[in-house]
Motif scaffolding. Structure first.
Motif, PDB file in Angstrom:
ATOM      1  N   MET A   1       0.855  -1.184   0.000  1.00  0.00           N
ATOM      2  CA  MET A   1       0.000   0.000   0.000  1.00  0.00           C
ATOM      3  C   MET A   1       0.891   1.234   0.000  1.00  0.00           C
ATOM      4  SD  MET A   1      -3.144   0.915   2.429  1.00  0.00           S
ATOM      5  CE  MET A   1      -3.184   2.439   3.288  1.00  0.00           C
ATOM      6  N   SER A   2       0.539   2.204  -0.826  1.00  0.00           N
ATOM      7  CA  SER A   2       1.279   3.468  -0.834  1.00  0.00           C
ATOM      8  C   SER A   2       0.350   4.580  -0.359  1.00  0.00           C
ATOM      9  CB  SER A   2       1.809   3.772  -2.224  1.00  0.00           C
ATOM     10  OG  SER A   2       0.751   4.030  -3.106  1.00  0.00           O
ATOM     11  N   SER A   3       0.951   5.586   0.253  1.00  0.00           N
ATOM     12  CA  SER A   3       0.182   6.722   0.751  1.00  0.00           C
ATOM     13  C   SER A   3       0.897   8.019   0.392  1.00  0.00           C
ATOM     14  CB  SER A   3       0.017   6.647   2.266  1.00  0.00           C
ATOM     15  OG  SER A   3      -0.803   5.568   2.625  1.00  0.00           O
ATOM     16  N   GLN A   4       0.105   9.054   0.162  1.00  0.00           N
ATOM     17  CA  GLN A   4       0.617  10.396  -0.079  1.00  0.00           C
ATOM     18  C   GLN A   4      -0.110  11.331   0.864  1.00  0.00           C
ATOM     19  OE1 GLN A   4      -0.291  10.254  -4.458  1.00  0.00           O
ATOM     20  NE2 GLN A   4       1.529  11.556  -4.510  1.00  0.00           N
ATOM     21  N   GLN A   5       0.585  12.362   1.317  1.00  0.00           N
ATOM     22  CA  GLN A   5      -0.032  13.344   2.195  1.00  0.00           C
ATOM     23  C   GLN A   5      -0.092  14.677   1.465  1.00  0.00           C
ATOM     24  OE1 GLN A   5       0.528  13.175   6.542  1.00  0.00           O
ATOM     25  NE2 GLN A   5       1.706  15.036   6.220  1.00  0.00           N
ATOM     26  N   ILE A   6      -1.255  15.295   1.504  1.00  0.00           N
ATOM     27  CA  ILE A   6      -1.470  16.581   0.846  1.00  0.00           C
ATOM     28  C   ILE A   6      -1.980  17.557   1.903  1.00  0.00           C
ATOM     29  CG2 ILE A   6      -2.820  17.805  -0.905  1.00  0.00           C
ATOM     30  CD1 ILE A   6      -3.052  15.049  -2.358  1.00  0.00           C
ATOM     31  N   TYR A   7      -1.302  18.700   2.016  1.00  0.00           N
ATOM     32  CA  TYR A   7      -1.742  19.725   2.958  1.00  0.00           C
ATOM     33  C   TYR A   7      -2.809  20.585   2.300  1.00  0.00           C
ATOM     34  CZ  TYR A   7       2.143  18.305   5.833  1.00  0.00           C
ATOM     35  OH  TYR A   7       2.999  17.562   6.609  1.00  0.00           O
ATOM     36  N   VAL A   8      -3.910  20.770   2.995  1.00  0.00           N
ATOM     37  CA  VAL A   8      -5.040  21.543   2.482  1.00  0.00           C
ATOM     38  C   VAL A   8      -5.044  22.903   3.178  1.00  0.00           C
ATOM     39  CG1 VAL A   8      -7.556  21.626   2.260  1.00  0.00           C
ATOM     40  CG2 VAL A   8      -6.358  19.422   2.101  1.00  0.00           C
ATOM     41  N   SER A   9      -5.056  23.959   2.375  1.00  0.00           N
ATOM     42  CA  SER A   9      -5.096  25.307   2.938  1.00  0.00           C
ATOM     43  C   SER A   9      -6.154  26.117   2.199  1.00  0.00           C
ATOM     44  CB  SER A   9      -3.725  25.981   2.844  1.00  0.00           C
ATOM     45  OG  SER A   9      -3.325  26.076   1.498  1.00  0.00           O
ATOM     46  N   ILE A  10      -6.486  27.246   2.784  1.00  0.00           N
ATOM     47  CA  ILE A  10      -7.490  28.121   2.189  1.00  0.00           C
ATOM     48  C   ILE A  10      -7.041  29.569   2.354  1.00  0.00           C
ATOM     49  CG2 ILE A  10      -8.897  28.286   4.284  1.00  0.00           C
ATOM     50  CD1 ILE A  10     -11.343  28.143   2.366  1.00  0.00           C
ATOM     51  N   GLN A  11      -7.369  30.374   1.368  1.00  0.00           N
ATOM     52  CA  GLN A  11      -7.056  31.801   1.402  1.00  0.00           C
ATOM     53  C   GLN A  11      -8.314  32.548   1.829  1.00  0.00           C
ATOM     54  OE1 GLN A  11      -3.925  32.956   0.211  1.00  0.00           O
ATOM     55  NE2 GLN A  11      -4.418  35.017   0.881  1.00  0.00           N
ATOM     56  N   LEU A  12      -8.240  33.254   2.951  1.00  0.00           N
ATOM     57  CA  LEU A  12      -9.337  34.106   3.423  1.00  0.00           C
ATOM     58  C   LEU A  12      -8.792  35.525   3.484  1.00  0.00           C
ATOM     59  CD1 LEU A  12     -10.855  32.010   6.367  1.00  0.00           C
ATOM     60  CD2 LEU A  12     -11.747  32.259   4.044  1.00  0.00           C
ATOM     61  N   GLY A  13      -9.225  36.368   2.571  1.00  0.00           N
ATOM     62  CA  GLY A  13      -8.672  37.717   2.491  1.00  0.00           C
ATOM     63  C   GLY A  13      -7.209  37.635   2.117  1.00  0.00           C
ATOM     64  N   GLU A  14      -6.368  38.233   2.921  1.00  0.00           N
ATOM     65  CA  GLU A  14      -4.922  38.242   2.665  1.00  0.00           C
ATOM     66  C   GLU A  14      -4.204  37.067   3.332  1.00  0.00           C
ATOM     67  OE1 GLU A  14      -3.227  40.549   0.727  1.00  0.00           O
ATOM     68  OE2 GLU A  14      -5.252  41.168   0.154  1.00  0.00           O
ATOM     69  N   GLU A  15      -4.902  36.321   4.157  1.00  0.00           N
ATOM     70  CA  GLU A  15      -4.262  35.266   4.945  1.00  0.00           C
ATOM     71  C   GLU A  15      -4.524  33.869   4.388  1.00  0.00           C
ATOM     72  OE1 GLU A  15      -4.537  35.472   9.266  1.00  0.00           O
ATOM     73  OE2 GLU A  15      -5.502  37.423   9.019  1.00  0.00           O
ATOM     74  N   GLY A  20      -6.078  21.457   7.025  1.00  0.00           N
ATOM     75  CA  GLY A  20      -5.899  20.079   7.462  1.00  0.00           C
ATOM     76  C   GLY A  20      -5.007  19.292   6.536  1.00  0.00           C
ATOM     77  N   LYS A  21      -5.007  17.975   6.736  1.00  0.00           N
ATOM     78  CA  LYS A  21      -4.191  17.065   5.935  1.00  0.00           C
ATOM     79  C   LYS A  21      -5.077  16.004   5.298  1.00  0.00           C
ATOM     80  CE  LYS A  21      -1.376  16.375   9.434  1.00  0.00           C
ATOM     81  NZ  LYS A  21      -0.359  15.792  10.299  1.00  0.00           N
ATOM     82  N   LEU A  22      -4.882  15.825   4.020  1.00  0.00           N
ATOM     83  CA  LEU A  22      -5.549  14.766   3.270  1.00  0.00           C
ATOM     84  C   LEU A  22      -4.519  13.676   3.055  1.00  0.00           C
ATOM     85  CD1 LEU A  22      -8.091  13.899   1.555  1.00  0.00           C
ATOM     86  CD2 LEU A  22      -6.805  14.782  -0.398  1.00  0.00           C
ATOM     87  N   LYS A  23      -4.846  12.476   3.433  1.00  0.00           N
ATOM     88  CA  LYS A  23      -3.958  11.342   3.170  1.00  0.00           C
ATOM     89  C   LYS A  23      -4.631  10.490   2.102  1.00  0.00           C
ATOM     90  CE  LYS A  23      -1.777  11.321   7.651  1.00  0.00           C
ATOM     91  NZ  LYS A  23      -1.595  10.614   8.913  1.00  0.00           N
ATOM     92  N   PHE A  24      -3.908  10.295   1.032  1.00  0.00           N
ATOM     93  CA  PHE A  24      -4.406   9.524  -0.101  1.00  0.00           C
ATOM     94  C   PHE A  24      -3.757   8.150  -0.047  1.00  0.00           C
ATOM     95  CE2 PHE A  24      -4.172   8.079  -4.474  1.00  0.00           C
ATOM     96  CZ  PHE A  24      -5.501   8.206  -4.844  1.00  0.00           C
TER      97      PHE A  24
END
Length: 110
Positions: A1-15, A20-24
């Motif tokens: 089994m292989s896994s990848q980790q993807i960091y999830v971010s969002i832009q709100l205004g200037e920040e 969270g983290k998505l693990k595929f």
């Protein structure tokens, strides 16, 4: 089994906020995912759930057997024509490297 980790971010205004983290996960042809919110996002005054299946709580959420990605996260992947372009780019990359093109997973499309 292989896994990848993807960091999830969002832009709100200037920040930019780490949501969270998505693990595929991939086992043979089977693909699935899990997601866990960042503690700081859960404390943020403007927090919101990314998907109805991803309630604003601690802990990992897992896709169902008939689902590869969570709806809202999967919606950020390219459409059919975009996927075709990515497959073509991978084919060209592999050809120039004189190796077999790899099959792209849902994580690759994200």
């Amino acid at each position: 089994m292989s896994s990848q980790q993807i960091y999830v971010s969002i832009q709100l205004g200037e920040e930019t906020h780490k949501v969270g983290k998505l693990k595929f996960h991939q086992r043979g042809a089977r693909q699935s995912a899990s997601f866990e919110y960042n503690r700081d996002w859960l404390k943020h005054s403007k927090k919101f759930a990314l998907d109805p299946a991803l309630q604003l709580t601690l802990g990992a959420f897992h896709t169902t057997p008939d689902q590869i990605l969570f709806g809202a996260i999967g919606d950020s992947a390219p459409d059919r024509s975009g996927r075709g372009l990515m497959r073509r780019a991978e084919s060209m990359r592999a050809q120039s490297a004189r190796e077999a093109a790899k099959s792209l997973s849902e994580a690759d499309y994200l």
